[in-house]
Design a protein around this motif. Structure first.
Motif, PDB file in Angstrom:
ATOM      1  N   PHE B  13       0.860  -1.193   0.000  1.00  0.00           N
ATOM      2  CA  PHE B  13       0.000   0.000   0.000  1.00  0.00           C
ATOM      3  C   PHE B  13       0.885   1.227   0.000  1.00  0.00           C
ATOM      4  O   PHE B  13       1.774   1.364   0.832  1.00  0.00           O
ATOM      5  CB  PHE B  13      -0.886   0.029   1.250  1.00  0.00           C
ATOM      6  CG  PHE B  13      -1.982  -0.986   1.237  1.00  0.00           C
ATOM      7  CD1 PHE B  13      -3.077  -0.836   0.398  1.00  0.00           C
ATOM      8  CD2 PHE B  13      -1.930  -2.100   2.070  1.00  0.00           C
ATOM      9  CE1 PHE B  13      -4.100  -1.767   0.395  1.00  0.00           C
ATOM     10  CE2 PHE B  13      -2.954  -3.033   2.065  1.00  0.00           C
ATOM     11  CZ  PHE B  13      -4.039  -2.865   1.222  1.00  0.00           C
ATOM     12  N   VAL B  21       3.375   0.445   2.897  1.00  0.00           N
ATOM     13  CA  VAL B  21       3.227  -0.677   3.823  1.00  0.00           C
ATOM     14  C   VAL B  21       3.248  -1.956   3.009  1.00  0.00           C
ATOM     15  O   VAL B  21       2.481  -2.093   2.056  1.00  0.00           O
ATOM     16  CB  VAL B  21       1.884  -0.594   4.577  1.00  0.00           C
ATOM     17  CG1 VAL B  21       1.780  -1.740   5.569  1.00  0.00           C
ATOM     18  CG2 VAL B  21       1.749   0.739   5.272  1.00  0.00           C
ATOM     19  N   ALA B  23       1.865  -5.024   3.066  1.00  0.00           N
ATOM     20  CA  ALA B  23       0.845  -5.780   3.782  1.00  0.00           C
ATOM     21  C   ALA B  23       1.028  -7.278   3.542  1.00  0.00           C
ATOM     22  O   ALA B  23       0.746  -8.090   4.425  1.00  0.00           O
ATOM     23  CB  ALA B  23      -0.546  -5.338   3.340  1.00  0.00           C
ATOM     24  N   SER B  43      -2.789  -8.649  14.841  1.00  0.00           N
ATOM     25  CA  SER B  43      -3.522  -7.606  14.132  1.00  0.00           C
ATOM     26  C   SER B  43      -2.589  -6.880  13.169  1.00  0.00           C
ATOM     27  O   SER B  43      -1.466  -6.545  13.522  1.00  0.00           O
ATOM     28  CB  SER B  43      -4.094  -6.640  15.164  1.00  0.00           C
ATOM     29  OG  SER B  43      -4.903  -5.709  14.523  1.00  0.00           O
ATOM     30  N   GLY B  44      -3.047  -6.680  11.955  1.00  0.00           N
ATOM     31  CA  GLY B  44      -2.263  -5.918  10.982  1.00  0.00           C
ATOM     32  C   GLY B  44      -1.294  -6.753  10.177  1.00  0.00           C
ATOM     33  O   GLY B  44      -0.454  -6.210   9.468  1.00  0.00           O
ATOM     34  N   CYS B  45      -1.415  -8.086  10.247  1.00  0.00           N
ATOM     35  CA  CYS B  45      -0.465  -8.906   9.506  1.00  0.00           C
ATOM     36  C   CYS B  45      -0.934  -9.183   8.088  1.00  0.00           C
ATOM     37  O   CYS B  45      -0.264  -9.884   7.334  1.00  0.00           O
ATOM     38  CB  CYS B  45      -0.184 -10.208  10.231  1.00  0.00           C
ATOM     39  SG  CYS B  45      -1.586 -11.324  10.232  1.00  0.00           S
ATOM     40  N   GLY B  46      -2.086  -8.634   7.703  1.00  0.00           N
ATOM     41  CA  GLY B  46      -2.490  -8.748   6.308  1.00  0.00           C
ATOM     42  C   GLY B  46      -3.526  -9.810   6.025  1.00  0.00           C
ATOM     43  O   GLY B  46      -3.749 -10.162   4.862  1.00  0.00           O
ATOM     44  N   LYS B  47      -4.220 -10.303   7.051  1.00  0.00           N
ATOM     45  CA  LYS B  47      -5.215 -11.356   6.837  1.00  0.00           C
ATOM     46  C   LYS B  47      -6.371 -10.856   5.971  1.00  0.00           C
ATOM     47  O   LYS B  47      -6.749 -11.489   4.986  1.00  0.00           O
ATOM     48  CB  LYS B  47      -5.766 -11.858   8.182  1.00  0.00           C
ATOM     49  CG  LYS B  47      -4.693 -12.355   9.141  1.00  0.00           C
ATOM     50  CD  LYS B  47      -5.285 -12.841  10.447  1.00  0.00           C
ATOM     51  CE  LYS B  47      -5.971 -11.772  11.260  1.00  0.00           C
ATOM     52  NZ  LYS B  47      -5.053 -10.814  11.917  1.00  0.00           N
ATOM     53  N   THR B  48      -6.910  -9.718   6.380  1.00  0.00           N
ATOM     54  CA  THR B  48      -8.046  -9.182   5.628  1.00  0.00           C
ATOM     55  C   THR B  48      -7.615  -8.849   4.201  1.00  0.00           C
ATOM     56  O   THR B  48      -8.355  -9.102   3.239  1.00  0.00           O
ATOM     57  CB  THR B  48      -8.591  -7.932   6.337  1.00  0.00           C
ATOM     58  OG1 THR B  48      -9.043  -8.324   7.627  1.00  0.00           O
ATOM     59  CG2 THR B  48      -9.728  -7.311   5.567  1.00  0.00           C
ATOM     60  N   THR B  49      -6.429  -8.295   4.085  1.00  0.00           N
ATOM     61  CA  THR B  49      -5.921  -7.958   2.755  1.00  0.00           C
ATOM     62  C   THR B  49      -5.855  -9.208   1.879  1.00  0.00           C
ATOM     63  O   THR B  49      -6.294  -9.194   0.723  1.00  0.00           O
ATOM     64  CB  THR B  49      -4.531  -7.323   2.880  1.00  0.00           C
ATOM     65  OG1 THR B  49      -4.608  -6.237   3.803  1.00  0.00           O
ATOM     66  CG2 THR B  49      -4.029  -6.820   1.549  1.00  0.00           C
ATOM     67  N   GLU B 161     -13.383 -13.321  10.031  1.00  0.00           N
ATOM     68  CA  GLU B 161     -13.881 -13.252  11.413  1.00  0.00           C
ATOM     69  C   GLU B 161     -15.397 -13.296  11.473  1.00  0.00           C
ATOM     70  O   GLU B 161     -16.025 -12.400  12.044  1.00  0.00           O
ATOM     71  CB  GLU B 161     -13.388 -11.972  12.088  1.00  0.00           C
ATOM     72  CG  GLU B 161     -11.888 -11.938  12.223  1.00  0.00           C
ATOM     73  CD  GLU B 161     -11.419 -10.631  12.852  1.00  0.00           C
ATOM     74  OE1 GLU B 161     -12.028 -10.251  13.857  1.00  0.00           O
ATOM     75  OE2 GLU B 161     -10.487 -10.029  12.333  1.00  0.00           O
ATOM     76  N   HIS B 194      -9.461 -14.470  15.073  1.00  0.00           N
ATOM     77  CA  HIS B 194      -8.541 -13.952  16.079  1.00  0.00           C
ATOM     78  C   HIS B 194      -8.383 -14.925  17.228  1.00  0.00           C
ATOM     79  O   HIS B 194      -7.543 -14.728  18.088  1.00  0.00           O
ATOM     80  CB  HIS B 194      -9.055 -12.617  16.628  1.00  0.00           C
ATOM     81  CG  HIS B 194      -8.462 -11.456  15.935  1.00  0.00           C
ATOM     82  ND1 HIS B 194      -9.219 -10.439  15.414  1.00  0.00           N
ATOM     83  CD2 HIS B 194      -7.183 -11.145  15.650  1.00  0.00           C
ATOM     84  CE1 HIS B 194      -8.441  -9.559  14.852  1.00  0.00           C
ATOM     85  NE2 HIS B 194      -7.192  -9.956  14.977  1.00  0.00           N
TER      86      HIS B 194
HETATM   87  N1  LIG Z   1      -6.296   0.621   2.166  1.00  0.00           N
HETATM   88  C1  LIG Z   1      -5.142   0.578   2.841  1.00  0.00           C
HETATM   89  N2  LIG Z   1      -4.261   1.591   2.733  1.00  0.00           N
HETATM   90  C2  LIG Z   1      -3.087   1.550   3.419  1.00  0.00           C
HETATM   91  N3  LIG Z   1      -2.725   0.569   4.240  1.00  0.00           N
HETATM   92  C3  LIG Z   1      -3.570  -0.463   4.405  1.00  0.00           C
HETATM   93  C4  LIG Z   1      -4.820  -0.496   3.715  1.00  0.00           C
HETATM   94  N4  LIG Z   1      -5.464  -1.632   4.076  1.00  0.00           N
HETATM   95  C5  LIG Z   1      -4.639  -2.263   4.943  1.00  0.00           C
HETATM   96  N5  LIG Z   1      -3.501  -1.563   5.127  1.00  0.00           N
HETATM   97  C6  LIG Z   1      -2.361  -1.973   5.970  1.00  0.00           C
HETATM   98  O1  LIG Z   1      -2.026  -3.282   5.636  1.00  0.00           O
HETATM   99  C7  LIG Z   1      -1.714  -4.011   6.794  1.00  0.00           C
HETATM  100  C8  LIG Z   1      -2.581  -5.266   6.862  1.00  0.00           C
HETATM  101  O2  LIG Z   1      -3.909  -4.886   7.080  1.00  0.00           O
HETATM  102  P1  LIG Z   1      -5.088  -5.947   7.255  1.00  0.00           P
HETATM  103  O3  LIG Z   1      -6.351  -5.221   7.406  1.00  0.00           O
HETATM  104  O4  LIG Z   1      -4.994  -6.934   6.159  1.00  0.00           O
HETATM  105  O5  LIG Z   1      -4.682  -6.630   8.637  1.00  0.00           O
HETATM  106  P2  LIG Z   1      -5.431  -7.791   9.414  1.00  0.00           P
HETATM  107  O6  LIG Z   1      -4.457  -8.890   9.576  1.00  0.00           O
HETATM  108  O7  LIG Z   1      -6.729  -8.118   8.779  1.00  0.00           O
HETATM  109  O8  LIG Z   1      -5.645  -7.118  10.807  1.00  0.00           O
HETATM  110  P3  LIG Z   1      -6.849  -7.356  11.834  1.00  0.00           P
HETATM  111  O9  LIG Z   1      -6.540  -8.640  12.492  1.00  0.00           O
HETATM  112  O10 LIG Z   1      -6.707  -6.206  12.778  1.00  0.00           O
HETATM  113  O11 LIG Z   1      -8.097  -7.352  11.060  1.00  0.00           O
HETATM  114  C9  LIG Z   1      -1.902  -3.088   7.980  1.00  0.00           C
HETATM  115  O12 LIG Z   1      -0.638  -2.607   8.369  1.00  0.00           O
HETATM  116  C10 LIG Z   1      -2.738  -1.980   7.433  1.00  0.00           C
HETATM  117  O13 LIG Z   1      -2.386  -0.786   8.063  1.00  0.00           O
END
Ligand SMILES: Nc1ncnc2c1ncn2[C@@H]1O[C@H](COP(=O)(O)OP(=O)(O)OP(=O)(O)O)[C@@H](O)[C@H]1O
Ligand SMILES: [Mg+2]
Lengths: 435, 267
Positions: B13, B21, B23, B43-49, B161, B194
């Protein structure tokens, strides 16, 4: 400039005092009613339901329920104040009204020859608009000072000229010495001696308001009956209201017809949002009333102009509401719909449109309110028929009762429109606020 | 080629302030048809991404994804998604929500009604078909979301989740339901969570991801999902390997979190 601003501040301060006094009076009445209601309801009122079990009510807005008794009492109080202030026959006469009937006083005068004589003035004070006979003059006592009798309307003054050109002077009124420039009271009025030696007689006006400023409720009611039957200036009362309403409905419908698609387009397409943003953002803060002069220049005073005005009033509100509706769609709903195989067209009709309905309804309520206010104002400026036109025409002839009827009807209809919109909203968007 | 293939996928990103970042970095995975995969990570390790890329909502900045040989370029009914909450259509009844996918395709009404009926039975909402969404509890709503996804008959079900907002008891019932559905339908399911216990229970295969850059840290093959089908999940949790594995993973994630905190503190 500085002077004017000082005056502005000065009159604002006086307004604060006036408003505070009226408000204090109204609150005092409220307090009395509350006390009476408290005495009545003690031990009687058994509150029911969940809210009544809450111990914390001060600060919990949801636990504050409007007391309907208070609302009814408030409306009755307003009518009572109205009645008392205007000397209505329906309410107790707490304030003295203007004198009615005959008032008289004796005067003493001197003439050029140095003689002293007395005379008597009889005045028949009658209601404004009546023309009674002048009462007979009292029998003369034989001296040079003549008796007089005359008629005068309530709240008006009568002028009694000196009786001889030279040397005649009023010296006493009912035994009180006077000289030019002074005022004395007599039983039922006061007399001012002008610098030229005449008498300006003013019967007591009392404390009630003159019908010109505020007619009593019964006068308004009988005018209402009359308007229902005969209309005003050849146009029926409800015909006027109907014309205002039909303009609002057409203008509002046009505004929705163009505004909602425009708002959707702006919410869905970057180019169109960029294209329309300047106009929408510019027009949004311009009050529709500010457009009236331009609209009159362009369209004249016909229907076209008024409907365009209402269209413009509704257009921006509906555009912005629809745009907000689109941006309010949660992205996961749209994603879900795509993942379920919906096409763009289906996303629009099955997801975005229903999801933005609550916003659109909120916008529609605002737009209807604005249109209703705007149509009345536009009719004040130029119209042949309509509620606004009726009250402005009546005001030119100082028919305050018609003006008041018009205002009440405009208020009631505005409220009715909002109730209808709210009803439609509850019916069509039952999920609002529960998503 | 059958199954879901993740080929060297990266996602960077660009941030408005000029930084970026990572991700996801060089993710390689092969998920077989009918596999039940759970994904864990701080949290923030990129799962949702990752899930958004799989669903086709985001295009990765590097690499590609294939499902049964077709490259993923956007959302597609073959890849269904169950969101955490708030993705149901409040303006539709439960039935209409569940039948949304087929009705978009123009499937005959009677056919939709039949499969909706069946799914209502599977998720235990027989008497709630006519209800509106806002009349249901959170747990019921998630069951509707699951049924809606199933009704469209996707090859892969992606869940981010899905049970996160539910209370412990409802959550346990839903976990059993997910296992049942997995067994009954044989669908590929990828589930992000989680909760370490949930990941253990609902994963034949479990991925632990690590952040900065987002990557696969460790992979497990677990017996608990098979054991849990049709069984009491509390019983499964008493399995001799369950506790030790849970503690191992918890420590692993704990260490990662601590590392992140430490790094942000010194940064
Ligand atoms: N649209 C975006 N623009 C910039 N950075 C992003 C964007 N979406 C996600 N990120 C970054 O990418 C990284 C992974 O985000 P993601 O949402 O995939 O985490 P996650 O593992 O799903 O976290 P959680 O468990 O909190 O849901 C994070 O550091 C987040 O800040
Ligand atoms: Mg996430």
């Amino acid at each position: 400039m500085g002077q004017e601003i000082l005056e502005l501040i000065g009159s604002s301060l006086w307004m604060i005092v006036g408003i505070a006094l009226i408000f204090a009076l109204y609150l005092a009445i409220s307090g009395v009613c509350y006390f009476v209601w408290g005495l009545y309801s003690r031990g009687r009122e058994k509150a029911k339901g969940y809210t009544s079990l809450k111990t914390v009510t001060f600060g919990d807005e949801s636990a504050v329920v409007a007391n309907r008794i208070a609302s009814i009492a408030a409306v009755i109080a307003i009518f009572l104040i109205w009645g008392v202030a205007t000397g209505s026959k329906l309410t107790p006469n707490l304030l003295p009204g203007p004198v009615e009937g005959t008032v008289s006083f004796e005067y003493t005068a001197t003439n050029a020859a140095g003689e002293t004589g007395t005379g008597r003035i009889d005045m028949l004070v009658h209601q404004f608009g009546e023309k009674p006979e002048v009462p007979p003059v009292a029998a003369e006592d034989g001296d040079f000072a003549m008796n007089q009798s005359l008629i005068v309307a309530q709240r008006r003054k009568a002028l009694i000229k000196t009786q001889a050109d030279e040397g005649f002077a009023f010296t006493e009124i009912d035994g009180q010495a006077v000289s030019p420039g002074e005022t004395v009271n007599f039983d039922g009025g006061n007399v001012f001696v002008t610098t030229r030696g005449s008498l300006s007689v003013e019967p007591d006006v009392g404390l009630t308001m003159e019908a010109l400023y505020l007619p009593p409720p019964e006068a308004v009611w009988s005018r209402f009956i009359d308007l229902n039957k005969n209309g005003y200036q050849g146009v029926g009362l409800w015909e006027n209201v109907f014309w205002s309403l039909i303009r609002v409905v057409i203008g509002f419908a046009l505004g929705c017809l163009f505004g909602i698609p425009l708002g959707f387009a702006m919410g869905l397409n970057g180019w169109l949002r960029g294209w329309f943003d300047p106009i929408v953002e510019f027009m949004r803060p311009v009050p529709p009333l500010a457009l009236i002069p331009l609209i009159i220049i362009w369209f004249g005073i016909g229907e076209q102009g008024k409907i365009s005005l209402l269209f413009l009033a509704a257009l921006w509100i509906m555009t912005i509401a629809a745009r907000a509706g689109v941006s309010g769609v949660s992205i996961s709903k749209v994603h879900a719909a795509y993942s379920l195989g919906a096409t763009k067209r289906q996303i629009l009709s099955k997801v975005i449109l229903p999801n933005s309905l609550p916003e659109i309804f909120t916008g529609a309520r605002v737009a209807m309110g604005v249109c209703w206010g705007t149509v009345v104002a536009a009719e004040l400026v130029a119209a042949e028929k309509g509620a606004g036109k009726m009250i402005i025409a009546a005001s030119k002839f100082q028919l305050t009762d018609i003006v008041i009827i018009g205002i009440i009807i405009i208020g009631v209809i505005g409220y009715g429109i909002d109730m209808i919109m709210r009803g439609a909203e509850n019916k069509l968007v039952p999920w609002k606020g529960r998503g | 080629m059958s199954g879901l293939t993740i080929n060297d996928v990266s996602m960077t990103f660009e941030l408005p302030n000029g930084g970026s970042v990572e991700a996801l970095k060089n993710i390689n995975l092969n998920i077989k048809e009918g596999e039940l995969l759970s994904v864990l990570g701080p949290s923030g390790c990129g799962k949702t991404t990752l899930l958004n890329i799989l669903a086709g909502f985001l295009a990765p900045t590097g690499g590609e994804i294939d499902l049964n040989g077709d490259k993923v370029v956007g959302p597609h009914p073959a890849r269904g998604m169950v969101f955490q909450q708030g993705a149901l259509f409040e303006w539709m009844s439960v039935e209409e929500n569940i039948g949304f996918g087929p009705s978009m395709k123009g499937t005959p009404k009677a056919e939709i009604a039949a499969s909706v009926e069946e799914l209502l039975g599977i998720v235990g909402l027989q008497d709630f078909g006519q209800k509106m969404i806002y009349e249901l509890s959170g747990g019921m709503q998630q069951r509707v979301a699951l049924a809606r996804c199933l009704c469209n008959d996707p090859d892969v079900i992606l869940m981010d989740e899905p049970l996160g907002a539910l209370d412990a008891l409802t959550r346990e019932k839903m976990q059993s339901l997910v296992l049942d559905i997995w067994k009954k339908t044989g669908k590929t399911i990828i589930l992000i969570t989680h909760s370490v216990e949930e990941a253990l229970l609902l994963g034949e295969r479990l991925l632990v991801m690590a952040p900065r850059p987002g990557r696969v840290h460790k992979e497990y093959r677990l017996p608990f999902a098979e054991l849990g089908v049709g069984a009491d999940l509390r019983e499964v949790k008493r399995h001799k390997d369950f506790g030790p594995t849970r503690d191992e993973i918890l420590n692993m994630i704990w260490d990662m979190e601590e590392e992140i905190m430490g790094r942000t503190e010194t940064a």
